[in-house]
Design an enzyme around this catalytic site. Structure first.
Site, PDB file in Angstrom:
ATOM      1  N   GLY A   1       7.312   5.469  -6.934  1.00 47.90           N
ATOM      2  CA  GLY A   1       7.475   5.392  -5.487  1.00 47.90           C
ATOM      3  C   GLY A   1       8.273   4.222  -4.944  1.00 47.90           C
ATOM      4  O   GLY A   1       8.812   4.289  -3.849  1.00 47.90           O
TER       5      GLY A   1
ATOM      6  N   GLU B   1       5.482  -2.894  -5.047  1.00 49.29           N
ATOM      7  CA  GLU B   1       4.746  -1.636  -4.819  1.00 49.29           C
ATOM      8  C   GLU B   1       5.256  -0.943  -3.560  1.00 49.29           C
ATOM      9  O   GLU B   1       5.656  -1.599  -2.603  1.00 49.29           O
ATOM     10  CB  GLU B   1       3.258  -1.954  -4.628  1.00 49.29           C
ATOM     11  CG  GLU B   1       2.430  -1.862  -5.903  1.00 49.29           C
ATOM     12  CD  GLU B   1       2.019  -0.444  -6.229  1.00 49.29           C
ATOM     13  OE1 GLU B   1       2.713   0.511  -5.813  1.00 49.29           O
ATOM     14  OE2 GLU B   1       0.994  -0.267  -6.898  1.00 49.29           O
ATOM     15  N   ASP B   2       5.189   0.372  -3.544  1.00 53.90           N
ATOM     16  CA  ASP B   2       5.525   1.120  -2.335  1.00 53.90           C
ATOM     17  C   ASP B   2       4.396   1.046  -1.309  1.00 53.90           C
ATOM     18  O   ASP B   2       4.614   0.800  -0.138  1.00 53.90           O
ATOM     19  CB  ASP B   2       5.843   2.590  -2.672  1.00 53.90           C
ATOM     20  CG  ASP B   2       4.784   3.248  -3.559  1.00 53.90           C
ATOM     21  OD1 ASP B   2       3.804   2.575  -3.969  1.00 53.90           O
ATOM     22  OD2 ASP B   2       4.925   4.444  -3.841  1.00 53.90           O
TER      23      ASP B   2
ATOM     24  N   ASP C   1      -3.140   1.342  -1.234  1.00 58.02           N
ATOM     25  CA  ASP C   1      -4.102   2.225  -0.573  1.00 58.02           C
ATOM     26  C   ASP C   1      -5.509   1.709  -0.908  1.00 58.02           C
ATOM     27  O   ASP C   1      -5.975   0.767  -0.293  1.00 58.02           O
ATOM     28  CB  ASP C   1      -3.820   3.645  -1.085  1.00 58.02           C
ATOM     29  CG  ASP C   1      -4.600   4.735  -0.384  1.00 58.02           C
ATOM     30  OD1 ASP C   1      -4.861   4.612   0.811  1.00 58.02           O
ATOM     31  OD2 ASP C   1      -4.944   5.727  -1.044  1.00 58.02           O
TER      32      ASP C   1
ATOM     33  N   LYS D   1      -2.491  -0.116   3.637  1.00 59.98           N
ATOM     34  CA  LYS D   1      -3.491   0.568   4.474  1.00 59.98           C
ATOM     35  C   LYS D   1      -4.783  -0.243   4.435  1.00 59.98           C
ATOM     36  O   LYS D   1      -5.632  -0.009   3.564  1.00 59.98           O
ATOM     37  CB  LYS D   1      -3.766   1.966   3.919  1.00 59.98           C
ATOM     38  CG  LYS D   1      -2.607   2.942   3.983  1.00 59.98           C
ATOM     39  CD  LYS D   1      -3.044   4.278   3.361  1.00 59.98           C
ATOM     40  CE  LYS D   1      -1.946   5.301   3.358  1.00 59.98           C
ATOM     41  NZ  LYS D   1      -2.332   6.528   2.606  1.00 59.98           N
TER      42      LYS D   1
ATOM     43  N   VAL E   1       1.352   9.370   4.035  1.00 58.24           N
ATOM     44  CA  VAL E   1       2.764   9.293   4.420  1.00 58.24           C
ATOM     45  C   VAL E   1       3.679   9.692   3.256  1.00 58.24           C
ATOM     46  O   VAL E   1       3.294   9.574   2.093  1.00 58.24           O
ATOM     47  CB  VAL E   1       3.139   7.874   4.912  1.00 58.24           C
ATOM     48  CG1 VAL E   1       2.479   7.557   6.240  1.00 58.24           C
ATOM     49  CG2 VAL E   1       2.788   6.804   3.882  1.00 58.24           C
TER      50      VAL E   1
ATOM     51  N   ASP F   1       5.945  10.292  -2.197  1.00 52.93           N
ATOM     52  CA  ASP F   1       5.987  11.750  -2.362  1.00 52.93           C
ATOM     53  C   ASP F   1       4.706  12.440  -1.942  1.00 52.93           C
ATOM     54  O   ASP F   1       3.637  11.834  -1.889  1.00 52.93           O
ATOM     55  CB  ASP F   1       6.235  12.088  -3.838  1.00 52.93           C
ATOM     56  CG  ASP F   1       4.996  11.837  -4.689  1.00 52.93           C
ATOM     57  OD1 ASP F   1       4.472  10.698  -4.657  1.00 52.93           O
ATOM     58  OD2 ASP F   1       4.530  12.767  -5.363  1.00 52.93           O
TER      59      ASP F   1
HETATM   60  P1  IMP Z   1      -4.070   2.966  -4.764  1.00 52.19           P
HETATM   61  O1  IMP Z   1      -5.139   3.836  -4.185  1.00 52.19           O
HETATM   62  O2  IMP Z   1      -3.912   1.686  -3.965  1.00 52.19           O
HETATM   63  O3  IMP Z   1      -4.278   2.726  -6.216  1.00 52.19           O
HETATM   64  O4  IMP Z   1      -2.715   3.774  -4.600  1.00 52.19           O
HETATM   65  C1  IMP Z   1      -2.254   4.518  -5.676  1.00 52.19           C
HETATM   66  C2  IMP Z   1      -0.976   5.201  -5.437  1.00 52.19           C
HETATM   67  O5  IMP Z   1      -1.234   6.340  -4.625  1.00 52.19           O
HETATM   68  C3  IMP Z   1       0.147   4.472  -4.714  1.00 52.19           C
HETATM   69  O6  IMP Z   1       0.896   3.615  -5.513  1.00 52.19           O
HETATM   70  C4  IMP Z   1       0.972   5.665  -4.248  1.00 52.19           C
HETATM   71  O7  IMP Z   1       1.791   6.115  -5.299  1.00 52.19           O
HETATM   72  C5  IMP Z   1      -0.090   6.693  -3.959  1.00 52.19           C
HETATM   73  N1  IMP Z   1      -0.363   6.754  -2.522  1.00 52.19           N
HETATM   74  C6  IMP Z   1      -1.332   6.147  -1.818  1.00 52.19           C
HETATM   75  N2  IMP Z   1      -1.260   6.437  -0.509  1.00 52.19           N
HETATM   76  C7  IMP Z   1      -0.193   7.276  -0.388  1.00 52.19           C
HETATM   77  C8  IMP Z   1       0.434   7.936   0.736  1.00 52.19           C
HETATM   78  O8  IMP Z   1       0.045   7.817   1.910  1.00 52.19           O
HETATM   79  N3  IMP Z   1       1.512   8.698   0.437  1.00 52.19           N
HETATM   80  C9  IMP Z   1       2.022   8.874  -0.812  1.00 52.19           C
HETATM   81  N4  IMP Z   1       1.469   8.259  -1.877  1.00 52.19           N
HETATM   82  C10 IMP Z   1       0.384   7.475  -1.660  1.00 52.19           C
END
Ligand code: IMP
Length: 178
Positions: free
Chosen positions: A49, A103-104, A107, A135, A157, A163
């Site tokens: 991402g 990181e993109d 979450d 977030k 998003v 994606d």
């Molecule tokens: P984490 O929950 O912080 O481990 O996020 C894991 C991964 O989920 C991120 O690096 C993104 O690739 C994906 N992700 C989380 N939120 C979103 C979103 O809103 N849109 C698209 N991908 C997301």
């Protein structure tokens, strides 16, 4: 384009590239230029991402730096543990380096926690996280997210690298689920 359809879901425009995304990237780049001047940082781009964000960010870093990639995949749905699998690893020597993960989006923070734990044991000089989007309402960890482009609501998003089921990474702007 104000709206896009990806498979079964409709998304509406949320953050425009020129007006909102690029200024956020420029803000982070300015901070990095201050903090990492003469430190030859190692940017570790977290695939998939982050590829567009990383390109815009790293070309705005003025000093010497190196760039590496890591690819991780989190298994959501199939397990509640947030288990993460590493599909591509960092080749570069980490010891005594100033490591900056790119990181993109952060979450829940599961991915970030995995990344930090996997590199911390290799004794870097420092270890920081850069993310385009954060977030806060979804975040479950204590670790500091060091450089944040923009905080957003807890909504799904797509676009600008992010994606939905593999689609939408090519969108120039960021869209939110309608
Ligand atoms: P984490 O929950 O912080 O481990 O996020 C894991 C991964 O989920 C991120 O690096 C993104 O690739 C994906 N992700 C989380 N939120 C979103 C979103 O809103 N849109 C698209 N991908 C997301």
């Amino acid at each position: 384009m104000e709206k896009v359809q990806l498979k079964d879901k409709e998304f509406r425009k949320f953050l425009a590239y020129e007006k909102e995304i690029l200024p956020a990237i420029e803000k982070v780049a300015a901070q990095l230029n201050q903090d990492y001047k003469d430190k030859n940082p190692l940017f570790v781009v977290v695939l998939n991402g982050s590829f567009l964000f990383a390109a815009d960010l790293i070309k705005r870093f003025n000093g010497a730096c190196e760039v590496s990639f890591i690819k991780v995949k989190s298994y959501e749905g199939t397990s509640s543990t947030g288990a993460i699998k590493e599909l591509l690893s960092i080749e570069e020597e980490i010891k005594d380096r100033y490591v900056l993960f790119v990181e993109d989006i952060v979450d829940t923070g599961n991915t970030l926690e995995y990344l930090i734990n996997s590199v911390k044991v290799k004794n870097p000089a420092s270890l920081k996280i850069i993310t385009l989007l954060f977030k806060p309402e979804a975040y479950k960890k204590q670790m500091k997210v060091d450089y944040v482009g923009m905080e957003i609501e807890n909504k799904f998003v797509v676009g600008f690298g992010l994606d939905y089921d593999g689609l939408g990474r090519n969108l120039k702007d960021i869209y939110v689920l309608n």
